[in-house]
Design a protein around this motif. Sequence first.
Motif, short mmCIF file in Angstrom:
data_model
loop_
_atom_site.label_atom_id
_atom_site.label_comp_id
_atom_site.label_asym_id
_atom_site.label_seq_id
_atom_site.Cartn_x
_atom_site.Cartn_y
_atom_site.Cartn_z
N MET A 1 -46.72 61.15 147.83
CA MET A 1 -46.96 60.10 148.81
C MET A 1 -45.88 59.00 148.68
O MET A 1 -45.35 58.52 149.68
N GLN A 2 -45.53 58.62 147.44
CA GLN A 2 -44.49 57.62 147.23
C GLN A 2 -43.14 58.11 147.77
O GLN A 2 -42.40 57.34 148.39
N TYR A 3 -42.84 59.38 147.55
CA TYR A 3 -41.59 59.95 148.05
C TYR A 3 -41.54 59.88 149.58
O TYR A 3 -40.52 59.49 150.16
N ARG A 4 -42.65 60.24 150.23
CA ARG A 4 -42.68 60.18 151.70
C ARG A 4 -42.54 58.75 152.20
O ARG A 4 -41.86 58.50 153.19
N GLN A 5 -43.17 57.79 151.50
CA GLN A 5 -43.06 56.39 151.90
C GLN A 5 -41.62 55.90 151.75
O GLN A 5 -41.10 55.19 152.62
N MET A 6 -40.96 56.27 150.64
CA MET A 6 -39.56 55.88 150.45
C MET A 6 -38.68 56.50 151.53
O MET A 6 -37.79 55.84 152.07
N LYS A 7 -38.94 57.76 151.84
CA LYS A 7 -38.14 58.45 152.85
C LYS A 7 -38.32 57.78 154.22
O LYS A 7 -37.34 57.57 154.95
N GLU A 8 -39.55 57.43 154.57
CA GLU A 8 -39.82 56.76 155.85
C GLU A 8 -39.16 55.37 155.88
O GLU A 8 -38.61 54.98 156.91
N ALA A 9 -39.24 54.65 154.77
CA ALA A 9 -38.63 53.32 154.71
C ALA A 9 -37.12 53.41 154.89
O ALA A 9 -36.51 52.61 155.61
N ASN A 10 -36.49 54.40 154.25
CA ASN A 10 -35.04 54.58 154.41
C ASN A 10 -34.69 55.00 155.83
O ASN A 10 -33.67 54.58 156.38
N LYS A 11 -35.53 55.84 156.43
CA LYS A 11 -35.29 56.26 157.82
C LYS A 11 -35.37 55.06 158.76
O LYS A 11 -34.53 54.89 159.63
N LYS A 12 -36.38 54.21 158.56
CA LYS A 12 -36.54 53.01 159.39
C LYS A 12 -35.35 52.07 159.20
O LYS A 12 -34.81 51.52 160.17
N ARG A 13 -34.92 51.91 157.95
CA ARG A 13 -33.77 51.05 157.67
C ARG A 13 -32.53 51.57 158.37
O ARG A 13 -31.76 50.82 158.97
N GLN A 14 -32.33 52.90 158.34
CA GLN A 14 -31.17 53.49 159.00
C GLN A 14 -31.23 53.30 160.52
O GLN A 14 -30.21 53.01 161.15
N GLU A 15 -32.42 53.42 161.10
CA GLU A 15 -32.57 53.18 162.55
C GLU A 15 -32.26 51.73 162.88
O GLU A 15 -31.60 51.44 163.89
#
Length: 128
Positions: free
Chosen positions: A41-55
């Motif tokens: 779950m932490q990995y998915r949250q980090m991945k989503e946060a990085n994706k949002k930051r990139q957008e």
Amino acid sequence: MFRKLTFLTGILTITLIAALIPAAAWQFQQPHSPSEQEKDMQYRQMKEANKKRQEDIKNDTDKLFQLATELKAAVDKTNENMLSLDVVRKADEVEKLAKRVKEKMKQSVGPSPHLEPVPTGPIPRPPG
């Protein structure tokens, strides 16, 4: 009277020590290690946060390009004797947005998968 006071002080001291021992022992327990499900779950949250930051970086960069283009057009309309307030405002907007993009680029959520671990211990010296 003195014996009674000493006895009560002793009882109070023992009671306080007995109350504090479980709290102190609790502080030295091993920290909770996350389960595989929590790690996932932490990995998915980090991945989503990085994706949002990139957008966000992409959107801000698009806006930065638009503002820089508008700034160039405004500067092209001026001459050496005239500098409009609009040009100064646009330059200020470009600067603020560029700083925001730079800060977002510095941010990262979680460990970077491409970084090699830093070696520890003494640094080897070349022979000679």
